[in-house]
Design an enzyme around this catalytic site. Structure first.
Site, mmCIF file in Angstrom:
data_model
loop_
_atom_site.group_PDB
_atom_site.id
_atom_site.type_symbol
_atom_site.label_atom_id
_atom_site.label_comp_id
_atom_site.label_asym_id
_atom_site.label_seq_id
_atom_site.Cartn_x
_atom_site.Cartn_y
_atom_site.Cartn_z
ATOM 1 N N SER A 49 64.551 45.419 37.256
ATOM 2 C CA SER A 49 65.741 46.266 37.338
ATOM 3 C C SER A 49 66.673 46.005 36.150
ATOM 4 O O SER A 49 66.349 46.336 35.022
ATOM 5 C CB SER A 49 66.450 46.061 38.675
ATOM 6 O OG SER A 49 67.210 47.203 39.014
ATOM 7 N N LYS A 85 89.346 57.004 51.480
ATOM 8 C CA LYS A 85 89.900 55.755 50.969
ATOM 9 C C LYS A 85 89.128 54.540 51.481
ATOM 10 O O LYS A 85 89.020 53.525 50.788
ATOM 11 C CB LYS A 85 91.388 55.644 51.356
ATOM 12 C CG LYS A 85 92.066 54.386 50.857
ATOM 13 C CD LYS A 85 91.980 54.270 49.345
ATOM 14 C CE LYS A 85 92.629 52.988 48.859
ATOM 15 N NZ LYS A 85 92.344 52.727 47.438
#
EC number: 3.4.21.-
Length: 331
Positions: free
Chosen positions: A145, A197
């Site tokens: 990765s 949020k």
């Protein structure tokens, strides 16, 4: 106030450190005083192989561990841990040093943060393109990765047949404990300025709209990963996307797919770089060096703050609770 025993322990440790450092200084090649004291660069150069051609050297930089900026500085207790800022400084110095003819990155990592991986990639790319110095990657047990992301712009990539690489993709994870909290009779009260949020909050399920928002972030970083490989490896986007489904590859498989250039260990990489440079240069290793300033700073923190280790653990736990985009292979 520190106890008398603590003061004596500090003095004894300081004397032992100074004696050890003095012996090391006498028996080692010339080193800059600022570096030894700890007010200059935070690394030392150790000769690991002596060549017959003088004037320049090949530098080995080791990247081992999860690519994550923890914000902590190297100390006597954690010199074996990856330190992002320190590694970036070493890479920058090696790239700028006119006495360094080429750089070998010894990579052993499952990857890590998207930002941190991008910072390393940017420096490697600049060294190859601007400094015109060859940068070879020597993959260890794992270069997956983010480990592959930072390797992509290198001049050549080497891996062992058993190396685990690939895992090309992006991951973002969070834990939903709302079901457990409900069983325990725990309720959460959240006051927020907007509907998203508290996205990825552990206290509730993710909504369909939030899944769409988060997937766009993942897709954007994935597209960037693909672009990095296309540019660095000279492969077509179609070829890369066929390989970039998150699967891992052995070093042998990676060579067959074009993700890696050749099979070989560090010795093979060194020999190859010498042949390509046409010179038998010294090979040096960049390593972190704790100077007197680092030692006393660390010792003072430990003595004056009994909860120093607990604060570090708490900081790590707080970081892990925050979902982040990662180029990371999780076993």
């Amino acid at each position: 106030m520190m106890s008398r025993k603590r003061w004596l322990a500090l003095i004894a440790a300081a004397m032992l450190f100074v004696a050890s450092a003095a012996i090391s200084l006498v028996s080692s090649p010339a080193v800059d005083v600022d570096e030894w004291v700890g007010t200059g660069t935070s690394y030392k150069q150790t000769i690991v192989e002596t060549g017959t051609d003088f004037g320049k050297s090949i530098a080995i930089l080791e990247l081992s561990g999860v690519i994550q900026d923890t914000g902590s500085a190297p100390s006597l207790l954690n010199t074996g841990v990856y330190h992002h800022r320190d590694f970036l400084k070493q890479l920058e110095k090696a790239g700028e040093d006119p006495n360094i003819a080429g750089i070998i990155l010894q990579v052993n990592t499952p990857g890590g943060g998207v930002l941190e991986s991008a910072e390393i990639h940017k420096q490697v790319e600049e060294i190859v393109q601007d400094s015109e110095k060859p940068v070879y990657v020597s993959m260890g047990n794992m270069a997956a990765s983010g480990g592959y992301y930072i390797s992509a712009p290198a001049t050549k990539i080497y891996a062992h047949p058993q190396t685990i690489t690939g895992s090309i993709g992006v991951i973002m994870q969070s834990i939903d404990i709302s079901g457990l909290a409900e069983n325990l009779g725990i309720e959460f009260n959240t006051f927020k300025s907007g509907p998203y949020k508290d996205i990825l909050s552990q206290t509730r399920e993710v909504t369909d709209e939030e899944e769409d928002i988060l997937q766009t972030l993942v897709d954007e970083m994935y597209d960037e990963f693909v672009r990095v490989i296309v540019d660095g490896r000279g492969m077509s986007e179609t070829e890369v996307r066929e390989l970039a489904d998150g699967r891992i590859y052995t070093g042998s498989q990676a060579v067959a797919t074009g993700l890696v250039d050749e099979l070989g260990g560090l010795d093979d990489v060194i020999e190859s770089m010498k042949e390509d440079l046409g010179a038998d240069y010294n090979v040096i290793r960049y390593e972190h060096s704790l100077g007197l300033y680092d030692f006393f700073s660390m010792s003072t923190n430990r003595l004056l703050s009994p909860s120093y280790e607990l604060q570090s653990i708490e900081r790590l736990l707080n970081q892990s609770n925050t979902p982040t985009l990662q180029y990371l292979y999780a076993e």
